[in-house]
Design a protein around this motif. Sequence first.
Motif, PDB file in Angstrom:
ATOM      1  N   SER A 275       0.795  -1.339   0.193  1.00 58.49           N
ATOM      2  CA  SER A 275      -0.024   0.027   0.027  1.00 58.49           C
ATOM      3  C   SER A 275       0.824   1.088  -0.256  1.00 58.49           C
ATOM      4  CB  SER A 275      -0.880   0.162   1.263  1.00 58.49           C
ATOM      5  OG  SER A 275      -0.231  -0.035   2.492  1.00 58.49           O
ATOM      6  N   GLN A 276       2.018   1.239   0.118  1.00 56.57           N
ATOM      7  CA  GLN A 276       2.628   2.349   0.292  1.00 56.57           C
ATOM      8  C   GLN A 276       3.080   3.153  -0.875  1.00 56.57           C
ATOM      9  OE1 GLN A 276       4.492   3.988   3.246  1.00 56.57           O
ATOM     10  NE2 GLN A 276       4.446   5.508   1.484  1.00 56.57           N
ATOM     11  N   ASP A 277       2.515   4.441  -1.081  1.00 58.83           N
ATOM     12  CA  ASP A 277       2.865   5.135  -2.388  1.00 58.83           C
ATOM     13  C   ASP A 277       4.429   5.739  -2.122  1.00 58.83           C
ATOM     14  OD1 ASP A 277       0.279   5.193  -2.705  1.00 58.83           O
ATOM     15  OD2 ASP A 277      -0.040   7.319  -1.682  1.00 58.83           O
ATOM     16  N   PHE A 278       4.962   5.594  -3.610  1.00 57.69           N
ATOM     17  CA  PHE A 278       6.405   6.114  -3.572  1.00 57.69           C
ATOM     18  C   PHE A 278       6.657   6.883  -5.090  1.00 57.69           C
ATOM     19  CE2 PHE A 278       5.979   1.871  -5.332  1.00 57.69           C
ATOM     20  CZ  PHE A 278       6.842   1.696  -6.236  1.00 57.69           C
ATOM     21  N   SER A 279       7.653   7.432  -5.347  1.00 56.57           N
ATOM     22  CA  SER A 279       8.035   8.056  -6.396  1.00 56.57           C
ATOM     23  C   SER A 279       9.728   7.739  -6.713  1.00 56.57           C
ATOM     24  CB  SER A 279       7.896   9.575  -6.329  1.00 56.57           C
ATOM     25  OG  SER A 279       6.600   9.913  -6.118  1.00 56.57           O
ATOM     26  N   ILE A 280      10.013   7.777  -8.003  1.00 56.04           N
ATOM     27  CA  ILE A 280      11.198   7.252  -8.336  1.00 56.04           C
ATOM     28  C   ILE A 280      11.789   8.340  -9.483  1.00 56.04           C
ATOM     29  CG2 ILE A 280      12.998   5.662  -9.391  1.00 56.04           C
ATOM     30  CD1 ILE A 280      11.351   3.592  -8.203  1.00 56.04           C
ATOM     31  N   GLU A 281      12.919   9.023  -9.554  1.00 60.23           N
ATOM     32  CA  GLU A 281      13.406   9.616 -10.571  1.00 60.23           C
ATOM     33  C   GLU A 281      14.937   9.371 -10.701  1.00 60.23           C
ATOM     34  OE1 GLU A 281      11.773  14.140 -10.369  1.00 60.23           O
ATOM     35  OE2 GLU A 281      12.793  13.661  -8.505  1.00 60.23           O
ATOM     36  N   CYS A 282      15.263   9.675 -11.914  1.00 59.58           N
ATOM     37  CA  CYS A 282      16.596   9.710 -12.162  1.00 59.58           C
ATOM     38  C   CYS A 282      17.141  10.380 -13.635  1.00 59.58           C
ATOM     39  CB  CYS A 282      17.334   8.289 -12.586  1.00 59.58           C
ATOM     40  SG  CYS A 282      16.686   7.117 -13.894  1.00 59.58           S
ATOM     41  N   ARG A 283      18.328  10.662 -13.828  1.00 59.48           N
ATOM     42  CA  ARG A 283      18.676  11.343 -15.269  1.00 59.48           C
ATOM     43  C   ARG A 283      19.421   9.980 -16.028  1.00 59.48           C
ATOM     44  NH1 ARG A 283      18.404  16.188 -17.171  1.00 59.48           N
ATOM     45  NH2 ARG A 283      20.416  16.736 -17.669  1.00 59.48           N
ATOM     46  N   VAL A 284      19.174  10.178 -17.436  1.00 60.60           N
ATOM     47  CA  VAL A 284      19.550   9.034 -18.087  1.00 60.60           C
ATOM     48  C   VAL A 284      19.760   9.592 -19.611  1.00 60.60           C
ATOM     49  CG1 VAL A 284      18.592   7.040 -19.599  1.00 60.60           C
ATOM     50  CG2 VAL A 284      17.739   7.529 -17.312  1.00 60.60           C
ATOM     51  N   LYS A 285      21.032   9.117 -20.059  1.00 62.60           N
ATOM     52  CA  LYS A 285      21.367   9.377 -21.301  1.00 62.60           C
ATOM     53  C   LYS A 285      21.911   8.059 -22.117  1.00 62.60           C
ATOM     54  CE  LYS A 285      25.448  10.749 -22.520  1.00 62.60           C
ATOM     55  NZ  LYS A 285      27.038  11.617 -22.681  1.00 62.60           N
ATOM     56  N   SER A 286      21.030   7.909 -23.320  1.00 61.22           N
ATOM     57  CA  SER A 286      21.314   6.636 -24.261  1.00 61.22           C
ATOM     58  C   SER A 286      20.964   6.578 -25.287  1.00 61.22           C
ATOM     59  CB  SER A 286      20.480   5.450 -23.314  1.00 61.22           C
ATOM     60  OG  SER A 286      20.687   4.222 -24.014  1.00 61.22           O
ATOM     61  N   ASP A 287      21.480   5.548 -26.286  1.00 59.12           N
ATOM     62  CA  ASP A 287      20.954   5.847 -27.510  1.00 59.12           C
ATOM     63  C   ASP A 287      20.600   4.282 -27.847  1.00 59.12           C
ATOM     64  OD1 ASP A 287      23.391   4.277 -27.734  1.00 59.12           O
ATOM     65  OD2 ASP A 287      24.210   5.362 -29.269  1.00 59.12           O
ATOM     66  N   TYR A 288      20.087   3.463 -26.845  1.00 55.47           N
ATOM     67  CA  TYR A 288      19.717   2.092 -26.804  1.00 55.47           C
ATOM     68  C   TYR A 288      18.447   1.831 -26.122  1.00 55.47           C
ATOM     69  CZ  TYR A 288      19.925  -2.803 -25.890  1.00 55.47           C
ATOM     70  OH  TYR A 288      19.743  -4.210 -25.575  1.00 55.47           O
ATOM     71  N   ALA A 289      17.425   1.628 -26.876  1.00 51.90           N
ATOM     72  CA  ALA A 289      16.165   1.315 -26.147  1.00 51.90           C
ATOM     73  C   ALA A 289      16.041  -0.411 -26.177  1.00 51.90           C
ATOM     74  CB  ALA A 289      15.131   2.049 -26.929  1.00 51.90           C
ATOM     75  N   GLY A 290      16.797  -0.860 -25.806  1.00 49.92           N
ATOM     76  CA  GLY A 290      16.561  -2.335 -25.558  1.00 49.92           C
ATOM     77  C   GLY A 290      15.851  -2.848 -24.323  1.00 49.92           C
ATOM     78  N   ASP A 291      15.616  -4.060 -24.029  1.00 51.66           N
ATOM     79  CA  ASP A 291      14.739  -4.758 -22.891  1.00 51.66           C
ATOM     80  C   ASP A 291      15.796  -4.677 -21.839  1.00 51.66           C
ATOM     81  OD1 ASP A 291      12.939  -6.100 -21.412  1.00 51.66           O
ATOM     82  OD2 ASP A 291      13.437  -7.949 -22.329  1.00 51.66           O
ATOM     83  N   VAL A 292      16.099  -3.513 -21.315  1.00 52.90           N
ATOM     84  CA  VAL A 292      17.069  -3.455 -20.207  1.00 52.90           C
ATOM     85  C   VAL A 292      16.423  -2.999 -18.798  1.00 52.90           C
ATOM     86  CG1 VAL A 292      18.805  -2.657 -21.910  1.00 52.90           C
ATOM     87  CG2 VAL A 292      17.682  -1.027 -20.869  1.00 52.90           C
TER      88      VAL A 292
END
Length: 549
Positions: A309-326
């Motif tokens: 039941s706990q609400d939460f939030s996540i953030e990050c900075r990302v730089k990539s040219d690869y949209a794989g299943d990662v």
Amino acid sequence: MKKEGVLIGLLFLLIFACSNTNQEEQIIEPTKNVVEKKVIIIGIDGCRPDALTAANTPNLDALIANGTYSLDARNTGITISGPGWTSMLTGVWENKHNVVDNTFNSYNYTAYPHLFKRIEDYNSDFKTVSVAQWHPINTKVVKSTADVIVNSEDSTLDTEKKAVNELTSNELTAMFIHFDDVDHAGHSTGFSLNNDNYINAIEKVDQSIGNVISALKNRENYDKEDWLVIVGTDHGGIANNHGGTTDEERTIFIIASGDNIPNKEIAKTTTQTTIPNSENCLNSNSELKFDADGSIEISDNVAHSFGTSQDFSIECRVKSDYAGDVHIVGKKNWDNGVLPGYIFSFKTNTQKFKVNVGDGTNRVDLESTVITDNEWHTVSATFDRDGMLKVYVDGVFFNETSMASIGNLNNNFPFSIGADGNNKYKFKGSVAEVRIFNTLLSDEDISDWKCKVLDNNHPKYDNLQGHWKLDEGTGSIITDSSSKSANGTLTGGNWADISNEVQVNVHNYDHTPRTVDAVITALNHLCIPIQDSWNLEGISLIETNCSKN
């Protein structure tokens, strides 16, 4: 005088007889040596060319030495097996054959059938055989076009055994063999030339190919046959996956080997150029880069487990040219999206950033937009446990969906960056400023802090459960700046100084082969006329003078 006349007559008859015999011998022509053209296509699923080069493959090396080849060929379509093998065996891309995944649901079989149908339509006496370790090739693509269809057990050795058995048929004209264990090794342990398991799988397939070629050369009429051996792969791979657009996934190899084929390599060209570096509004002096070669593990911590039941939030900075299943960041085993946990990743077929949550029974996936332009982006997600999952990119709201069906998210895996809890599905790109909150961030919170290093001025600072700036610049200890002090351990990756300009290699593949070249090459060798109405794509790798046959 009578005796002399008799002798002269006998001599005349003898000369006439000898002359007549010589004339008869002169008009007898030797039997013409008729050579039958035949083709065998060998597919090695998920075999990267650089790993093929690194492996000990004497049998494939011999085929390369006796033919035309490229280690820079390309699959410019969808880099998964369904579309890949369909393109190779039909001679057209997915915009024509309509196979876009491994279900084969929309396959346009009528307009773009398997190569074997083209062969059988030309001459129904030509015998065709398909031996496949991955059975959908036979059940979904070959269908009934082959005279003999063999589904091997899921092993290299059984595939070899069944292929060798079929090569004993003298009537055989064309054959396809599919080996799948290299792809298995890539998915389980990594598609990499530095992975011994992957290399070993390639070497075992090479041994089996050697036995197949020996069986081919031991055929009863081999000296009266002209064999073309085509060897290729459907896609490469990166980390434990494929399906994206990176060079590691798109670059394949193809070999066209035979006694009458010139030995030459078709290679890409490479130039080096300088480009502006991507701007990082955090003003860091360094960045942490992953080349699908590392991860950060933060030990399992109750602060990163949000139960039912706990609400939460996540953030990050990302730089990539690869949209794989990662796995970019998260706390999950990414083998299956239903499994408990949460993750930032990509939707491979749309290339869009996505968020996934699962509880072991249900899953929710939410896409946003494409961010793989090799520029820095801030991605954010808020998880309202009895309401909506929302996703933001660069401070802007993009999408939402209900997550009320999701129950317990807890698992025993660590929170991790760059790979999932099993150290698989490795990310390719840079990551910075990773934050976890045990509350919901507002639209204003996300917009105002999208391009700032978090500090105690943040309105939700007291709810911070983890904050990894990833600005250390050196070492393997990743500091958690929150009160939880849950430091992480970096394995692999690379700390890079940030400069205004970077040098990059630019590869030109314009003149290298493509997946769809195999069909035209095979038809050309068999001297089967290619009809314009077939709408085939690709270019033949060989030249042949069929008028002499």
